[in-house]
Design an enzyme around this catalytic site. Structure first.
Site, PDB file in Angstrom:
ATOM      1  N   HIS A 155      86.553  50.764  -5.848  1.00  0.00           N
ATOM      2  CA  HIS A 155      85.790  52.032  -5.761  1.00  0.00           C
ATOM      3  C   HIS A 155      86.767  53.221  -5.798  1.00  0.00           C
ATOM      4  O   HIS A 155      86.891  53.992  -4.837  1.00  0.00           O
ATOM      5  CB  HIS A 155      85.007  51.998  -4.441  1.00  0.00           C
ATOM      6  CG  HIS A 155      83.939  53.017  -4.262  1.00  0.00           C
ATOM      7  ND1 HIS A 155      84.160  54.364  -4.325  1.00  0.00           N
ATOM      8  CD2 HIS A 155      82.621  52.869  -3.970  1.00  0.00           C
ATOM      9  CE1 HIS A 155      83.023  55.006  -4.077  1.00  0.00           C
ATOM     10  NE2 HIS A 155      82.071  54.111  -3.865  1.00  0.00           N
ATOM     11  N   GLU A 255      84.889  53.796 -10.911  1.00  0.00           N
ATOM     12  CA  GLU A 255      84.992  52.494 -10.248  1.00  0.00           C
ATOM     13  C   GLU A 255      84.834  51.366 -11.263  1.00  0.00           C
ATOM     14  O   GLU A 255      84.006  51.463 -12.166  1.00  0.00           O
ATOM     15  CB  GLU A 255      83.896  52.382  -9.185  1.00  0.00           C
ATOM     16  CG  GLU A 255      83.851  53.583  -8.260  1.00  0.00           C
ATOM     17  CD  GLU A 255      82.552  53.661  -7.460  1.00  0.00           C
ATOM     18  OE1 GLU A 255      81.982  52.609  -7.148  1.00  0.00           O
ATOM     19  OE2 GLU A 255      82.120  54.782  -7.154  1.00  0.00           O
TER      20      GLU A 255
HETATM   21  O1  TA6 Z   1      79.768  54.175  -5.790  1.00  0.00           O
HETATM   22  C1  TA6 Z   1      78.861  55.180  -5.605  1.00  0.00           C
HETATM   23  C2  TA6 Z   1      78.286  55.104  -4.205  1.00  0.00           C
HETATM   24  O2  TA6 Z   1      77.608  53.914  -4.009  1.00  0.00           O
HETATM   25  C3  TA6 Z   1      77.441  56.347  -4.029  1.00  0.00           C
HETATM   26  O3  TA6 Z   1      76.066  56.117  -4.035  1.00  0.00           O
HETATM   27  C4  TA6 Z   1      78.010  57.005  -2.811  1.00  0.00           C
HETATM   28  O4  TA6 Z   1      77.201  57.111  -1.746  1.00  0.00           O
HETATM   29  C5  TA6 Z   1      79.370  56.359  -2.652  1.00  0.00           C
HETATM   30  O5  TA6 Z   1      79.325  55.113  -3.230  1.00  0.00           O
HETATM   31  C6  TA6 Z   1      80.040  56.341  -1.300  1.00  0.00           C
HETATM   32  O6  TA6 Z   1      79.501  55.390  -0.444  1.00  0.00           O
HETATM   33  P1  TA6 Z   1      80.006  55.304   1.049  1.00  0.00           P
HETATM   34  O7  TA6 Z   1      79.244  54.178   1.675  1.00  0.00           O
HETATM   35  O8  TA6 Z   1      81.476  55.043   1.002  1.00  0.00           O
HETATM   36  O9  TA6 Z   1      79.712  56.660   1.668  1.00  0.00           O
END
Ligand code: TA6
Length: 282
Positions: A155, A255
């Site tokens: 990510h 990602e």
């Molecule tokens: O990868 C995108 C995502 O799933 C978004 O929807 C966003 O909320 C982000 O990841 C961050 O997630 P987190 O749980 O780390 O706040």
């Protein structure tokens, strides 16, 4: 323990290549929090308000997402984005070669993981730096007696000078799911620009190129066919307690993921997925 350093109060591993390329990885989550290519500057975004505490995901760097992405399954009873990013990993090995530095961290099932996900597994994250390149390799092994499906992602939060100056090439023609609009479409831009909040999963992504002024970053992956683009934009950013108000301007998540088609591993089987970043000199 002598191999470990302190990074924001957390035990961490630093890998370096003879040419000066460096990366820092927290044991918690095997979370890469810094990557500086040789003779260059930081390429990853790490929130200055990130929280470093047990069970808390660090905002920025490269969270390792396993065994589910968001709440999309395959096992929706698990915490959002799974548990790998908040577990403490072990340093398995660290070394410097003639042209690179690398470290491997491992996580195996334990009482805490088995309490929420009753499966035997080993994860390994290998981080290698060399010159202008960062390679991240996630290895997943089913050490249990039953088959299980999983989703995974690296990510990656890329640092950018100003989101509105960023362009991303390589998405044109790809099918994507837009998590904000709740619909699907085909990307029609040869160069995607960013104006604020975005949250999309592109399928069958190939190599991407991020342009940020004169900086160019090539983004490649293997076995992680989905590319997720995420930026919270100003309004959502204001609700994230671990982000400064203008943090959204200085990051873009690109990602490498396996979401839409989870992988199933039989007992004894393994799988490897990779993301590579290459800073290109114009
Ligand atoms: O990868 C995108 C995502 O799933 C978004 O929807 C966003 O909320 C982000 O990841 C961050 O997630 P987190 O749980 O780390 O706040």
């Amino acid at each position: 323990m002598s191999e470990l350093i302190d990074s924001n109060g957390q035990p961490a591993v630093q890998v370096s290549a003879p040419d000066g390329a460096q990366a820092t990885i927290l044991l918690q989550g095997a979370h890469v929090v810094s990557w500086v290519p040789a003779a260059s500057t930081e390429q990853l975004y790490l929130s200055p308000k990130a929280v470093y505490a047990p069970g808390q995901a660090v905002r920025g760097g490269v969270p390792v997402i396993f065994p589910q992405f968001e709440q999309r399954g395959p096992d929706r009873s698990l915490p959002r984005h799974g548990f790998a990013r908040t577990q403490t990993w072990q340093l398995e090995s660290k070394r410097q070669g003639s042209d690179h530095g690398q470290a491997t961290l491992t996580l195996t099932d334990n009482e805490a993981t088995r309490a929420i996900w009753p499966h035997g597994f080993t994860l390994e994250l290998t981080v290698a730096v060399s010159g202008a390149q960062l390679d991240l390799e996630l290895f997943v092994h089913n050490t249990g007696t039953t088959a299980w499906p999983f989703a995974a992602a690296l990510h990656t939060y890329l640092a950018v000078s100003d989101l509105e100056k960023v362009r991303l090439q390589g998405l044109q023609g790809l099918h994507y799911q837009d998590s904000l609009r709740g619909d699907e479409a085909i990307e029609d831009h040869a160069e995607r620009r960013f104006y604020g909040e975005i949250d999309r999963i592109y399928g069958q992504a190939g190599n991407l190129l991020l342009r940020d002024g004169s900086r160019q970053l090539g983004i490649g992956s293997a076995n992680l066919p989905d590319a997720v683009l995420w930026n919270p934009g100003p309004d959502k950013c204001a609700t994230l307690r671990d982000m400064p108000a203008d943090g959204w301007r200085h990051m873009l998540c690109v990602e490498a993921a396996r979401i839409t088609q989870p992988k199933t591993l039989a007992p004894g089987e393994d799988w490897v997925g990779r993301q590579s970043l290459l800073l290109q000199t114009p």
